[in-house]
Design an enzyme around this catalytic site. Structure first.
Site, PDB file in Angstrom:
ATOM      1  N   SER A  45       0.825  -1.210   0.000  1.00 10.69           N
ATOM      2  CA  SER A  45       0.000   0.000   0.000  1.00 10.69           C
ATOM      3  C   SER A  45       0.856   1.256   0.000  1.00 10.69           C
ATOM      4  CB  SER A  45      -0.921   0.013   1.223  1.00 10.69           C
ATOM      5  OG  SER A  45      -0.184  -0.210   2.418  1.00 10.69           O
ATOM      6  N   GLU A 182      -9.383  -9.959   3.510  1.00  5.53           N
ATOM      7  CA  GLU A 182      -9.724  -8.584   3.131  1.00  5.53           C
ATOM      8  C   GLU A 182     -11.046  -8.521   2.385  1.00  5.53           C
ATOM      9  OE1 GLU A 182      -7.942  -4.610   0.879  1.00  5.53           O
ATOM     10  OE2 GLU A 182      -6.650  -6.365   1.177  1.00  5.53           O
TER      11      GLU A 182
END
Length: 294
Positions: A45, A182
């Site tokens: 990320s 997720e």
């Protein structure tokens, strides 16, 4: 107490929840360490949060190593996990082991994380055989964003839900010591957490997981135009930072900063001699040596 593979497993056994956050720099790592966070993820990320890309795909192993090594210097007890970026493990088992080894050796991580379920069990087996702990990542896997057609919740129909459950069991059997879930429906994530003996870490997967992870800029409100449903703002640091930057800009321009208490003094007699020297000496510059000649 130092967080390790063993202590994190013991937390699941005892029913204690595991806290994890992303982190990309030394200063923030020190703060998270002091706060008692159990684990830190050097997530790919960082491609979006630190490098300004629209997704995680451009991130390289060298990028992860750079940030991971920086974070590691701020940690003593927090468990450190490094993401394996796109195409660092998909190409071959040999590449997977080599790159995982670099993240441990050069990045000073204690474990690596890779995305995928049954499709990456051979990589997980080989990496764990090299004595490198592995965190698996299933459900929404951001490196597969092009295949998924965007960031979408996974496992909402029978076929996909069963596949995610089977992926979870496959990565556990392959040797992963932890798995990230997720953007999976809460009920499905809770079921998977009960079925597995290894800890589950949820992000958008409900409270039935054994722990939670968030991107730290998200939970601090540092992105004003983006807030996923699963994110809670625990502080509005982004607004505080903007206000501080504005105040600094205003005080610099008004000359309110720096004030007298921020400056260093020099003896007036010394300054008088300096000014005298300037007034009585002709200066020339030797461009070859970059030295000032009197």
């Amino acid at each position: 107490m130092k967080n390790t593979v063993t202590t994190l497993q013991a937390m699941k056994t005892k029913g204690e929840k595991i806290s994890m956050l992303t982190c990309y720099d030394y200063t923030t790592a020190c703060l998270m360490e002091e706060a008692g966070i159990n684990a830190i993820l050097i997530g790919d990320s960082l491609g979006m949060t630190m490098m300004g890309y629209s997704d995680t795909l451009p991130v390289t192993v060298d990028d992860i190593i750079h940030h991971c090594a920086s974070v590691s210097r701020g940690l003593k007890d927090t468990f450190l996990v490094a993401d394996m970026p796109f195409m660092s493990y998909q190409t071959s088992v040999e590449d997977a082991v080599r790159n995982a080894g670099r993240l441990i050796k050069e990045g000073h991580a204690q474990a690596v994380k890779l995305e995928g379920g049954a499709t990456v069990v051979e990589q997980i087996k080989a990496i764990t055989k090299a004595d490198i702990p592995v965190v698996a990542h299933i459900g929404l896997t951001p490196q597969s964003i092009n295949a998924f057609g965007g960031f979408k919740v996974q496992g909402k129909n029978v076929e996909r839900a069963i596949q995610i459950l089977e992926d979870a069991k496959a990565v556990e059997a392959a040797g992963a010591f932890m798995v990230t879930l997720e953007c999976v429906p809460e009920e499905l994530a809770t079921l998977i957490s009960k079925e597995l003996t290894i800890p589950t870490i949820g992000i958008g997967a409900g409270n039935g997981c054994d722990g939670q992870v968030l991107v730290y800029q998200d939970m601090l409100g540092m992105f004003s135009g983006f807030k996923p449903k699963f994110v809670k703002h625990f502080a509005n640091i982004g607004e505080d930072m903007k206000n501080a930057f504005k105040a600094y800009d205003a005080e610099v321009k008004s000359q309110a900063f720096p004030a007298a208490e921020h400056n260093f003094a020099i003896d007036s007699e010394v300054m008088a001699e300096v000014e005298k020297h300037i007034n009585t000496t002709e200066f020339t510059v030797n461009l070859d040596s970059d030295k000032v000649l009197a």
